[in-house]
Write an enzyme that holds these catalytic residues in place. Structure first.
Site, PDB file in Angstrom:
ATOM      1  N   THR A  86       0.718  -1.201  -0.079  1.00 33.55           N
ATOM      2  CA  THR A  86      -0.087  -0.030   0.054  1.00 33.55           C
ATOM      3  C   THR A  86       0.903   1.394   0.256  1.00 33.55           C
ATOM      4  O   THR A  86       2.209   1.088   0.244  1.00 33.55           O
ATOM      5  CB  THR A  86      -0.788   0.088   1.380  1.00 33.55           C
ATOM      6  OG1 THR A  86       0.069   0.220   2.502  1.00 33.55           O
ATOM      7  CG2 THR A  86      -1.897  -1.193   1.449  1.00 33.55           C
ATOM      8  N   VAL A 141       7.448  -2.345   7.020  1.00 32.14           N
ATOM      9  CA  VAL A 141       7.299  -0.824   7.110  1.00 32.14           C
ATOM     10  C   VAL A 141       8.113  -0.257   5.725  1.00 32.14           C
ATOM     11  O   VAL A 141       8.986  -0.585   5.519  1.00 32.14           O
ATOM     12  CB  VAL A 141       7.925  -0.321   8.483  1.00 32.14           C
ATOM     13  CG1 VAL A 141       8.050   1.146   8.330  1.00 32.14           C
ATOM     14  CG2 VAL A 141       7.471  -1.007   9.705  1.00 32.14           C
ATOM     15  N   LYS A 142       7.210   0.426   5.038  1.00 32.74           N
ATOM     16  CA  LYS A 142       7.698   1.016   3.802  1.00 32.74           C
ATOM     17  C   LYS A 142       8.318   2.342   4.105  1.00 32.74           C
ATOM     18  O   LYS A 142       7.781   3.388   4.733  1.00 32.74           O
ATOM     19  CB  LYS A 142       6.412   1.311   3.001  1.00 32.74           C
ATOM     20  CG  LYS A 142       6.664   0.765   1.565  1.00 32.74           C
ATOM     21  CD  LYS A 142       5.467   0.938   0.684  1.00 32.74           C
ATOM     22  CE  LYS A 142       5.641   0.832  -0.690  1.00 32.74           C
ATOM     23  NZ  LYS A 142       4.361   1.170  -1.447  1.00 32.74           N
ATOM     24  N   ILE A 143       9.548   2.540   3.877  1.00 36.58           N
ATOM     25  CA  ILE A 143      10.532   3.837   4.094  1.00 36.58           C
ATOM     26  C   ILE A 143      10.983   4.556   2.622  1.00 36.58           C
ATOM     27  O   ILE A 143      11.732   3.350   1.842  1.00 36.58           O
ATOM     28  CB  ILE A 143      11.482   3.449   4.857  1.00 36.58           C
ATOM     29  CG1 ILE A 143      11.317   2.704   6.141  1.00 36.58           C
ATOM     30  CG2 ILE A 143      12.589   4.437   5.196  1.00 36.58           C
ATOM     31  CD1 ILE A 143      10.904   3.447   7.294  1.00 36.58           C
TER      32      ILE A 143
END
Ligand code: E4P
Length: 217
Positions: free
Chosen positions: A27, A82-84
């Site tokens: 997402t 976790v998207k960074i």
């Protein structure tokens, strides 16, 4: 190659899951905003439906903020990634989160050296955006080939998620290059089923079945 669905739409996720081909979900803030629903409500439903990794994106620009948000997101489920974003602050956050056992996905990758940096920082996944490069007359798939080669040369275990996928040819090329994962929108995954000869073949078989006497069904 694993198939991730690039969406926050729970109905699309349930549909692809029912086909038995869903390995995970990615997402981003844009996709969540398109649902028009509260963030936590959407995410909880996705996490209940999906067994594989679910990438949820941070929005802070400093490492401290990203780590704080990352920890909060990781609390929501064991399969949260976790998207960074690919920035120096982002890489600080990747290092810290990975040290805590929280997997990260470095997003907005547009060059092979950005992917190399993310892998060196210890990211579990990198997301190179092929469609957005193609949109500006770049060569999205060349980027994937180069990242694949670099990771192979140095035995990085970071997985390549081909992202910003626009059409079935992106999926085909991702598989031929040997990408670990392709994350595609629902419309692209639906198109992968289609072939005119399949439809024609089904029509013919059904017509011929009508001619069979004493059918059990
Ligand atoms: C990747 O994880 C992103 O969510 C996504 O693939 C971006 O795609 P877009 O370029 O179609 O917005």
């Amino acid at each position: 190659m694993k198939f991730f669905l690039d969406t926050a739409d729970i109905e699309q996720i349930r549909t692809v899951n029912s086909w038995g081909i869903l390995d995970g979900v990615t997402t981003n803030p844009t996709l969540v905003s398109k649902t028009g629903r509260p963030f936590l409500e959407v995410v909880k439903e996705i996490l209940e439906e999906v067994d594989g990794p679910v990438s949820l994106e941070t929005v802070s620009l400093d490492a401290e903020g990203m780590v704080k948000e990352g920890r909060q997101l990781a609390e929501l489920g064991e399969n949260v990634v976790v998207k960074i974003p690919m920035t120096p602050e982002g890489m600080k956050a990747v290092k810290l989160l990975e040290e805590e056992g929280i997997p990260t996905n470095v997003t907005l990758i547009f060059s092979p050296t950005q992917a190399l940096i993310a892998a060196k920082a210890g990211a579990s996944y990198v997301s190179p955006f092929v469609g957005r490069l193609d949109d500006i007359s770049g060569e999205g798939m060349k980027l994937i080939r180069e990242i694949r080669e670099i990771f192979f040369n140095y035995e990085f275990t970071t997985e390549i998620i081909v992202a910003s996928v626009r059409h079935p040819m992106h999926v085909l090329e991702a598989a031929l290059v040997g990408a670990d994962i392709c994350t595609a929108p629902f419309s692209t995954i639906e198109k992968l089923f289609k072939h005119p000869l399949t439809d024609k073949g089904i029509d013919t078989f059904l017509k011929d079945w009508e001619k069979v006497p004493d059918k059990p069904f």
